[in-house]
Design a protein around this motif. Structure first.
Motif, PDB file in Angstrom:
ATOM      1  N   ILE A 233      39.592  42.816  49.105  1.00 47.38           N
ATOM      2  CA  ILE A 233      39.544  42.949  47.665  1.00 47.38           C
ATOM      3  C   ILE A 233      38.833  41.759  47.024  1.00 47.38           C
ATOM      4  CG2 ILE A 233      41.776  41.848  47.186  1.00 47.38           C
ATOM      5  CD1 ILE A 233      42.284  44.170  45.185  1.00 47.38           C
ATOM      6  N   TRP A 271      41.164  45.816  40.006  1.00 49.06           N
ATOM      7  CA  TRP A 271      41.447  45.232  41.313  1.00 49.06           C
ATOM      8  C   TRP A 271      42.478  44.113  41.206  1.00 49.06           C
ATOM      9  CZ3 TRP A 271      40.785  48.232  44.973  1.00 49.06           C
ATOM     10  CH2 TRP A 271      39.633  49.009  45.151  1.00 49.06           C
ATOM     11  N   GLU A 275      46.009  44.343  43.084  1.00 46.65           N
ATOM     12  CA  GLU A 275      46.355  43.283  44.040  1.00 46.65           C
ATOM     13  C   GLU A 275      47.692  42.647  43.685  1.00 46.65           C
ATOM     14  OE1 GLU A 275      44.015  39.598  46.135  1.00 46.65           O
ATOM     15  OE2 GLU A 275      43.807  39.814  43.967  1.00 46.65           O
ATOM     16  N   ILE A 322      44.423  46.748  51.298  1.00 45.29           N
ATOM     17  CA  ILE A 322      44.993  45.462  50.887  1.00 45.29           C
ATOM     18  C   ILE A 322      46.006  44.994  51.913  1.00 45.29           C
ATOM     19  CG2 ILE A 322      46.498  44.362  49.178  1.00 45.29           C
ATOM     20  CD1 ILE A 322      45.128  46.143  47.057  1.00 45.29           C
TER      21      ILE A 322
END
Length: 364
Positions: A233, A271, A275, A322
């Motif tokens: 990411i 993102w 995350e 992730i």
């Protein structure tokens, strides 16, 4: 921006969210836009120089690519396409290469390596599997999980329905590079910048400085949830930040409409939100699929402003990636992992739609 060829409708059933077809993105730069940016509804771009042109990406099958080339033909009558750049290894950006006869084909070394492992046979078998599930799901026999089987069959079947893979002849790059590569296209400077791994292992973007246009390809999804097959990411965010640092006035995404810097920043927001939201749950020991379902079906995605993006179920793949990087176990998914991901996305998409219908019904 001027629409030059605007009879292109979505390939999947839905009203157009933006105008499709050939659209001027900058001086001598045109984007081919395919609404609404879902699976296979991919964009391409054309740069016209003095006596030669550059095509950036083809489409997922020969028929779609020929339609695009027919629209482009008047623009390249005196400046034929001599160079084709494939921005990455996903089939909806290069499986139409066979239609661009005689062009030099350029991609990153990393993208080329993935391309060499692909075959239309795999996706044709996947489509056949969906058809078999459709027959099973329509059975009058009340066997366990029949409803889920029908949901998966409908999702996968529609995802692949618009595309014809029987006539695909894979035509790989004839030239590869790593890092950066500068091209002269009829007197115009074009810079190819490798930014992968991010969406895939070998992503690149195309910077056209004299037009202030960046062809971002699948580093940029607009109005559509991105899907991160490779990661990490941090690499994707870095690629988006590089796009912003170029000083471009217009960005052509791989999926979705032409946009400006604000929309690029919004994808960075997505993102960072994912995350942060997924990371804590994964650290607490929750399984990636459970985390993705909780985020997509809960209120957090609404509060963050991403619930209206198409394909929110893609968070399943994104959270898996992730988690794999968090555990230092990241690798590209193979055919079995991709099938599993699509099955899980189908069920999540169904549940998301049902929840949204319930909420909206309550408001009415």
């Amino acid at each position: 921006m001027t629409a030059l060829f605007s009879t292109v409708e979505p390939l999947h059933p839905a009203p157009s969210r933006y105008q499709g077809g050939l659209t001027e993105a900058g001086a001598g730069v045109h984007a081919w836009l395919q609404p609404n940016g879902l699976l296979g509804e991919s964009n391409a771009a054309l740069l016209i120089g003095a006596g030669s042109s550059l095509l950036i990406d083809t489409l997922w099958d020969p028929t779609l690519t020929r339609r695009m080339l027919a629209a482009i033909a008047p623009l390249v009558a005196e400046a034929p396409i001599e160079t084709l750049v494939n921005t990455h290894s996903d089939g909806d950006h290069w499986w139409g290469n066979q239609e661009v006869v005689g062009a030099e084909i350029i991609a990153t070394e990393a993208a080329s390596a993935v391309m060499q492992t692909q075959t239309p046979g795999e996706i044709k078998r996947f489509r056949a599997l969906a058809r078999g599930l459709g027959l099973a799901g329509s059975s009058a026999i009340p066997y366990p999980r029949r409803k889920e089987t029908a949901v998966v069959a409908a999702y996968v079947g529609e995802a692949l329905r618009p595309f014809g893979f029987d006539d695909v002849r894979l035509t790989p790059p004839t030239r590869t590079f790593s890092g950066r590569l500068e091209l002269d296209i009829g007197g115009r400077v074009v810079e190819l910048i490798e930014v992968g791994p991010a969406h895939t292992p070998g992503d690149l973007i195309v910077w056209i400085p004299d037009a202030r246009v960046a062809i971002a390809a699948d580093i940029l999804f607009i109005g559509v949830t991105p899907i991160m097959w490779a990661g990490p990411i941090e690499g994707w965010i870095a690629a988006l930040e590089l796009l912003l640092d170029l000083g471009a006035e217009r960005f052509v995404p791989g999926h979705g409409p032409i946009c400006g810097a604000d929309e690029v920043g919004r994808l960075i927001d997505y993102w960072r939100w994912l995350e942060r939201a997924a990371g804590g749950r994964l650290a607490d020991g929750s399984a990636p699929a459970e985390v993705a379902r909780a985020l997509v079906l809960g209120d957090e995605i609404v509060a963050a402003g991403f619930a209206d993006w198409l394909g929110p179920e893609r968070a399943l793949v994104n959270v898996r990636t992730i988690d794999a990087h968090r555990r230092a176990a990241a690798k590209l998914p193979g055919p079995r992992e991709i099938v599993d991901a699509f099955f899980r996305m189908a069920l999540l998409a169904h549940d998301f739609d049902a929840r949204r219908a319930s909420v909206h019904g309550g408001e009415r």
